[in-house]
Design a protein around this motif. Structure first.
Motif, short mmCIF file in Angstrom:
data_model
loop_
_atom_site.label_atom_id
_atom_site.label_comp_id
_atom_site.label_asym_id
_atom_site.label_seq_id
_atom_site.Cartn_x
_atom_site.Cartn_y
_atom_site.Cartn_z
N ARG A 117 -57.78 -18.34 58.71
CA ARG A 117 -57.53 -17.90 57.32
C ARG A 117 -56.47 -16.81 57.29
NH1 ARG A 117 -61.64 -18.99 53.39
NH2 ARG A 117 -60.82 -17.17 52.29
N ILE A 118 -56.61 -15.83 58.17
CA ILE A 118 -55.66 -14.71 58.18
C ILE A 118 -54.25 -15.21 58.48
CG2 ILE A 118 -55.00 -12.61 59.42
CD1 ILE A 118 -58.00 -12.06 59.78
N ARG A 119 -54.14 -16.12 59.45
CA ARG A 119 -52.82 -16.63 59.82
C ARG A 119 -52.15 -17.36 58.65
NH1 ARG A 119 -54.34 -19.66 63.51
NH2 ARG A 119 -54.06 -21.75 62.66
N ILE A 120 -52.92 -18.17 57.95
CA ILE A 120 -52.36 -18.93 56.81
C ILE A 120 -51.98 -17.99 55.68
CG2 ILE A 120 -52.88 -20.68 55.08
CD1 ILE A 120 -54.76 -21.97 57.16
N VAL A 121 -52.87 -17.06 55.34
CA VAL A 121 -52.59 -16.12 54.24
C VAL A 121 -51.41 -15.23 54.57
CG1 VAL A 121 -53.54 -14.21 52.90
CG2 VAL A 121 -54.96 -16.20 53.41
N SER A 122 -51.30 -14.82 55.83
CA SER A 122 -50.14 -14.00 56.23
C SER A 122 -48.84 -14.74 55.99
CB SER A 122 -50.28 -13.62 57.71
OG SER A 122 -49.12 -12.95 58.17
N PHE A 123 -48.82 -16.03 56.33
CA PHE A 123 -47.61 -16.83 56.09
C PHE A 123 -47.31 -16.93 54.60
CE2 PHE A 123 -45.38 -20.79 55.28
CZ PHE A 123 -44.37 -20.76 56.25
N ILE A 124 -48.34 -17.15 53.80
CA ILE A 124 -48.15 -17.29 52.36
C ILE A 124 -47.65 -15.99 51.74
CG2 ILE A 124 -49.40 -17.63 50.19
CD1 ILE A 124 -51.15 -19.65 51.75
N LEU A 125 -48.22 -14.86 52.16
CA LEU A 125 -47.77 -13.58 51.63
C LEU A 125 -46.29 -13.34 51.92
CD1 LEU A 125 -50.77 -11.24 52.51
CD2 LEU A 125 -50.08 -12.02 50.24
N HIS A 126 -45.86 -13.68 53.15
CA HIS A 126 -44.46 -13.44 53.51
C HIS A 126 -43.51 -14.45 52.87
CE1 HIS A 126 -46.25 -10.87 56.68
NE2 HIS A 126 -45.10 -10.25 56.64
N GLN A 127 -44.05 -15.59 52.42
CA GLN A 127 -43.19 -16.60 51.80
C GLN A 127 -43.33 -16.62 50.28
OE1 GLN A 127 -40.94 -18.41 53.50
NE2 GLN A 127 -41.58 -17.21 55.30
N THR A 128 -43.90 -15.58 49.71
CA THR A 128 -44.01 -15.46 48.25
C THR A 128 -42.89 -14.58 47.73
OG1 THR A 128 -46.42 -15.73 48.34
CG2 THR A 128 -45.49 -14.70 46.36
N TYR A 129 -42.13 -15.10 46.77
CA TYR A 129 -40.96 -14.40 46.23
C TYR A 129 -41.18 -14.11 44.75
CZ TYR A 129 -38.53 -15.80 50.51
OH TYR A 129 -38.16 -15.98 51.81
N ILE A 130 -40.70 -12.96 44.31
CA ILE A 130 -40.74 -12.64 42.88
C ILE A 130 -39.44 -13.10 42.24
CG2 ILE A 130 -42.33 -10.72 43.24
CD1 ILE A 130 -40.01 -8.79 43.02
N ASN A 131 -39.31 -12.90 40.93
CA ASN A 131 -38.15 -13.44 40.21
C ASN A 131 -36.82 -12.81 40.63
OD1 ASN A 131 -38.66 -10.95 39.17
ND2 ASN A 131 -39.03 -11.63 37.07
N THR A 132 -36.86 -11.66 41.31
CA THR A 132 -35.62 -11.04 41.79
C THR A 132 -35.18 -11.59 43.14
OG1 THR A 132 -36.87 -9.24 42.83
CG2 THR A 132 -36.11 -8.90 40.56
N GLY A 133 -35.95 -12.53 43.69
CA GLY A 133 -35.62 -13.11 44.99
C GLY A 133 -36.12 -12.30 46.17
N GLU A 134 -36.94 -11.27 45.90
CA GLU A 134 -37.45 -10.41 46.97
C GLU A 134 -38.80 -10.93 47.46
OE1 GLU A 134 -35.89 -6.01 45.74
OE2 GLU A 134 -37.26 -7.03 44.36
N ASN A 135 -39.00 -10.91 48.77
CA ASN A 135 -40.30 -11.27 49.33
C ASN A 135 -41.05 -10.00 49.73
OD1 ASN A 135 -38.97 -10.45 51.60
ND2 ASN A 135 -39.16 -12.39 52.70
N LEU A 136 -42.21 -10.18 50.34
CA LEU A 136 -43.05 -9.03 50.66
C LEU A 136 -42.38 -8.09 51.65
CD1 LEU A 136 -45.73 -7.58 50.36
CD2 LEU A 136 -46.68 -9.04 52.14
N GLU A 137 -41.66 -8.64 52.62
CA GLU A 137 -40.99 -7.79 53.61
C GLU A 137 -39.99 -6.85 52.94
OE1 GLU A 137 -38.39 -8.28 57.75
OE2 GLU A 137 -39.18 -10.03 56.70
N GLU A 138 -39.23 -7.38 51.99
CA GLU A 138 -38.26 -6.54 51.28
C GLU A 138 -38.96 -5.53 50.37
OE1 GLU A 138 -36.30 -9.89 49.60
OE2 GLU A 138 -34.53 -9.64 50.88
N LEU A 139 -40.08 -5.94 49.77
CA LEU A 139 -40.82 -5.02 48.92
C LEU A 139 -41.42 -3.87 49.73
CD1 LEU A 139 -42.67 -7.56 46.58
CD2 LEU A 139 -40.62 -6.22 46.06
#
Length: 780
Positions: A117-139
Motif C-alpha cells: 500500500r505504501i509503495r503504491i500511494v507513494s507513487f501516486i503522491l509523486h505523480q499527482t500534479y496541480i493545475n500549475t503543473g507542479e508535483n509533490l516534489e516541487e511543492l
C-alpha cells in the motif's frame, strides 16, 4: 489546554474544510484502518495565500482519485492523513496478475500488505500534479508542504526491535523475511547482501591475519631489517635548504613495519583476494536467487511494475517514450570528464601538501616531528584526504543529480541506475586518486641528485629505502579507520539525538482519549478506528524521527561498496583490511537496523529482485582488484627486486651456502652521489653534508640503480623493470583465468530454485486452464 485545542481541532476536522470532506472514503473493514501516508504543512491563516491555495489544490487532486484525506491541526502544523481506496489495490493486483512477468508474484495472491500500500500511494503522491503543473516534489521544495512520511506499524516494529534491531542480537542471524515484509525487497536484499558479504569476510580476515603473523614471526630474524638497523650508511638529504644527511639506521622502525606488510605471503594473499572477490559474487548470486524465488519476485520486471503503477494512478496515462540525444550524452560525458579532472587535481594538491609539509616540519622545533617529518607528512596528508572526501562527497552528489536531470531518463529506476554509476565513479576517484599516486608514482618520478624533479621549487618526496608500501599502508589505514569509525558515529548520533527529542515531545500526549479502548476507538459499526488524539500521537511520534529519502539506502550501499573496494583493490598493501571490514560490518548490520527501525522514519518499501547496478559495480571492482594488486606487488612492493637479487646478484648465485642469500641487498639497492661531481654540487651545499655529530661527508647514498660516475641507469634497473612487468602480466593472466574458472564452476542459480520455478509455472498454467474451463461451463 493542549487537549482542549486538540478536541476543537477534532470537531473542525469532522466537518467540511476548505471545500473538501475529511471523512474516510474506504468501506468498513474488520481490521484497524491505518493511514498510508502523512503530509505535514505549516498552518496558514490567510486563505488567499498562494501556499494555502496550492495545498488545497493538491488535496483536491487526491480526492479526485478517491483518496481519503483526514486533516488534524496541531499548534502551527497541519497534518494530512492519506488513505487510498481499496479499489486502487484491487486494480493493482489484477494488472499484476495479467502482466507478462509478474503473474506469480507474491502480491497477486492474498491480501495487500501495508508495505505494498505504501509503495503504491507513494507513487501516486509523486505523480499527482496541480493545475500549475507542479508535483509533490516541487511543492516540497517551495515549502508548500514541509515534509511527508509513511507510518511505522507499532506491532511489526516491536517485533523487529526484539528480533533484530538491538545490540544484544549482534551475533545472531537476521530475520530477512520479516525485513522484507516490513521494508520491502530492496531493503531486505541490502541486508541479505551485507550479511553474506560479512560472512564471507571471515576466511579472508583469517588469512590476512595469518599473513600478518607470518611477517611478525620473522620480525627479529629478518636479515633485511638487521641491515637497516645496524647500518652506518649515510643517506642524502631529503629536501633542500636546511635538510641534512642522515643515517639509514634512523629508519629502523619504518623498515620493521614495511616487512610486516611486504613479504612473500603478500603475493599469495593478493591472488586469494582476487579469486575471493569472484567467488563472493558468484555465491551471492546463488544466495540471492534462493531468496527472491521464495519471495516470488524472481521474474519481477521493474519496467512493467512502473507501467502498472502508472495505470493505477491514471487509467488514461501514456507511456513515457524512450529517447536518446547524442548532444545530451556528449555534454554529460564532457562534464563528467571535467569533474574527474577536478578530483584528480585535488589529489595533486594533496601531493603538493606533502611535498611542502615534509621539509617545513623537518625545520621545526619539536624533535620528534623533525626526526619523522616524512611519516608525519604522510599521516597528515591522509587526514587531509579524509576531510577532502567528506566535502567532495556532497559535491559529487549534487553534480550527479544535476547530470541525471540533464539526461532526462525514462523512469525512476533508470535515473537511479544512472545516478549510482556517476556517484560511485566520482567517489572512487575521490577516494583512490591519492592512493594510486602513493602506490605507483611516489618515489619513481622524483629524479636523482643533480636532476631532482621539483614543484614550485620544492623537491618531490622520495620512497623510503625499505620501499613505498608502508606509505600506502599508512594512507589506507588512516582513511579506513577514520571513515568507518567517524561515519558510524555520525550516522547513529544524529538520529539518536532526534529520537530523544521525539520521546520528550511524546510525553505531552500520554493521556488517552476518553472513548479509547486499548489505544483505539470503535466507530458506530463497532469497527476499530483510532480517534484523532491517537492518530496525532502516532503521527507526531513518526514526525519527530530522523528523515529518510531515496538516498538513505543508497548511502548505505555506497559505504559498503567503497569498503569492498578498499578490502580488495589494495589488499596487498594492507592484509588486515578484511579483518577491519569484518569487525566494522558486524556492528554495521545492527547499527543500520537500529537506525532504520527505531530512529528513522519508515523507508518507502520498494520491490526488486536484485541489488541492481551494484552487481555490475562489484564486478568492475573485482577486475580492478586483479590489476591493482598485480601492479602493487610488481611495481610498488620490493618483492621483485628481492627476487632478482636472490637469483641474479646475491651471494648464492655462485653456489655459496655459507651466507644468507639476501645478504647485502639493502646496499645493492642504493646508489652513491658525490658532492664533488659538477651535477650534484648545485643540489647539495656544504651545510647539508654535515651529520648530526658535526662530521662532514663528501658522499651520500640514495635509493636507485644508477652508475656512480655518470648517474645513468644500470643494467640491473632494466632487468628488475623487465621482471616487474613480466610478473604483472603473468599474475593478472593467471588470476583472470582462475576467476573465469570460478565463475563457470559456480552456477548462478541453484538446482532447487530452477525446479521450484518449474513447478510454479506448471501450477500457474494449470490454474489458468481451470479458470477458463470454469468460465466456459458457467456460460453454457
Amino acid at each position: 489546554m493542549f487537549f482542549k485545542n486538540v478536541e476543537e481541532n477534532i470537531e473542525m476536522s469532522a466537518t467540511q474544510k476548505d471545500g473538501h470532506s475529511t471523512e474516510p472514503l474506504l468501506p468498513s473493514t474488520p481490521v484497524q484502518r491505518t493511514f498510508d501516508y502523512v503530509l505535514v504543512a505549516t498552518k496558514v491563516d490567510d486563505d488567499t495565500d498562494q501556499k494555502a491555495q496550492r495545498q488545497r489544490a493538491f488535496i483536491q487532486q487526491l480526492e479526485m482519485k478517491n483518496v481519503s484525506v483526514t486533516e488534524i491541526i496541531h499548534d502551527d502544523k497541519v497534518f494530512f492523513g492519506i488513505r487510498a481506496p481499496r479499489e486502487m489495490f484491487e486494480d493493482y493486483q489484477y494488472l499484476l496478475k495479467v502482466s507478462d512477468s509478474c503473474n506469480w508474484c507474491g502480491d497477486v495472491r492474498g491480501t495487500v500488505t501495508q508495505a505494498t500500500r505504501i509503495r503504491i500511494v507513494s507513487f501516486i503522491l509523486h505523480q499527482t500534479y496541480i493545475n500549475t503543473g507542479e508535483n509533490l516534489e516541487e511543492l516540497l521544495k517551495k515549502d508548500v508542504f514541509e515534509t511527508m512520511f509513511c507510518l511505522h506499524e507499532r506491532k511489526e516494529q516491536k517485533q523487529l526491535k526484539q528480533k533484530w534491531a538491538r545490540w544484544s542480537a549482534l551475533f545472531t542471524g537476521q530475520p530477512v523475511n520479516d525485513v522484507k515484509c516490513y521494508f520491502g525487497e530492496k531493503v531486505a536484499l541490502y541486508y541479505l547482501w551485507l550479511g553474506w558479504y560479512t560472512k564471507l569476510l571471515v576466511p579472508a580476515a583469517i588469512l590476512g591475519v595469518v599473513v600478518f603473523l607470518y611477517g611478525l614471526a620473522f620480525f627479529n630474524t629478518n636479515l633485511l631489517i638487521h641491515e637497516v638497523c645496524n647500518s652506518n650508511i649515510t643517506m642524502c638529504p631529503r629536501c633542500d635548504k636546511r635538510c641534512k644527511v642522515w643515517q639509514l639506521s634512523e629508519t629502523c622502525t619504518y623498515a620493521k613495519v614495511s616487512h610486516l606488510f611486504d613479504n612473500e605471503g603478500t603475493v599469495a594473499f593478493a591472488m586469494f583476494m582476487a579469486i575471493w572477490a569472484t567467488l563472493f559474487l558468484e555465491l551471492w548470486k546463488r544466495h540471492r536467487a534462493r531468496h527472491v524465488s521464495q519471495w516470488k519476485v524472481y521474474d519481477w520486471c521493474e519496467e512493467e511494475e512502473e507501467l502498472i503503477l502508472e495505470i493505477v494512478n491514471d487509467p488514461n496515462c501514456k507511456p513515457k517514450q524512450f529517447r536518446h540525444s547524442y548532444l545530451r550524452s556528449t555534454m554529460v560525458l564532457i562534464l563528467v570528464t571535467l569533474m574527474l579532472m577536478l578530483i584528480i587535481g585535488l589529489a595533486h594538491a594533496l601531493v603538493v601538501f606533502r611535498v611542502v609539509a615534509a621539509p617545513l616540519m623537518s625545520e621545526g622545533k619539536w624533535e620528534f616531528i623533525t626526526d619523522h617529518a616524512n611519516t608525519v607528512a604522510v599521516m597528515l596528508g591522509a587526514v587531509l584526504h579524509y576531510f577532502t572526501i567528506q566535502i567532495m562527497t556532497r559535491v559529487n552528489r549534487w553534480v550527479s543529480i544535476k547530470l541525471c536531470e540533464l539526461e532526462k531518463t525514462n523512469s525512476f529506476a533508470a535515473t537511479e541506475r544512472s545516478f549510482t554509476v556517476k556517484m560511485f565513479t566520482f567517489q572512487f576517484f575521490t577516494l583512490f586518486s591519492s592512493l594510486f599516486y602513493v602506490a605507483f608514482f611516489l618515489g619513481r618520478i622524483n629524479g636523482h641528485p643533480g636532476n631532482y624533479v621539483r614543484i614550485a621549487g620544492w623537491r618531490l618526496e622520495e620512497c623510503h629505502p625499505s620501499g613505498c608500501l608502508t606509505d600506502l599502508f599508512i594512507q589506507m589505514a588512516v582513511i579506513m579507520l577514520l571513515k568507518q569509525t567517524l561515519n558510524n558515529i555520525f550516522e547513529f548520533t544524529v538520529p539518536w539525538l532526534k529520537s530523544c527529542f521525539s520521546r520528550n515531545t511524546a510525553k505531552k500526549l500520554q493521556r488517552k482519549c476518553g472513548y479509547c479502548y486499548r489505544k483505539t476507538c470503535r466507530d458506530e459499526q463497532g469497527q476499530v478506528e483510532p480517534c484523532d488524539i491517537c492518530k496525532l500521537r502516532d503521527w507526531l511520534r513518526n514526525y519527530h524521527l530522523a528523515d529518510t529519502d531515496a538516498f538513505s539506502l543508497f548511502n548505505e550501499f555506497l559505504e559498503m561498496v567503497v569498503q569492498f573496494s578498499f578490502t580488495t583493490i589494495f589488499v596487498a598493501a594492507f592484509p588486515l583490511a578484511p579483518l577491519l571490514a569484518l569487525i566494522n560490518n558486524i556492528f554495521e548490520i545492527r547499527l543500520d537496523a537500529i537506525k532504520m527501525v527505531r530512529l528513522e522514519r519508515r523507508l518507502v518499501p520498494r520491490k526488486t529482485n536484485d541489488i541492481g547496478v551494484w552487481t555490475k559495480v562489484l564486478e568492475v571492482i573485482g577486475v580492478l582488484a586483479v590489476i591493482a594488486n598485480g601492479l602493487v606487488i610488481g611495481v610498488s612492493s620490493d618483492f621483485i627486486p628481492r627476487l632478482v637479487y636472490r637469483y641474479r646478484y646475491g651471494p648464492c648465485v655462485n653456489g655459496s651456502t655459507q651466507t644468507n642469500c639476501m645478504q647485502g641487498y639493502i646496499n645493492d639497492t642504493l646508489s652513491m652521489a658525490f658532492v664533488t661531481h659538477p651535477a650534484v654540487r648545485s643540489d647539495f651545499s656544504e651545510g647539508m653534508m654535515v651529520t648530526d655529530t658535526g662530521f662532514s661527508v663528501t658522499q651520500c647514498s640514495y635509493r636507485d640503480y644508477r652508475s656512480d660516475e655518470d648517474y645513468a641507469l644500470t643494467s640491473q634497473f632494466w632487468l628488475v623493470l623487465a621482471v616487474r612487468f613480466a610478473f604483472v602480466i603473468l599474475f593478472e593472466h593467471v588470476v583472470v583465468v582462475c576467476k573465469f574458472v570460478a565463475a563457470w564452476f559456480v552456477p548462478n542459480n541453484p538446482i532447487r530454485v530452477k525446479n521450484d520455478r518449474l513447478h510454479d509455472k506448471l501450477a500457474r498454467l494449470k490454474e489458468e486452464l481451470s479458470e477458463i474451463k470454469r468460465g466456459l461451463s458457467t456460460d453454457v
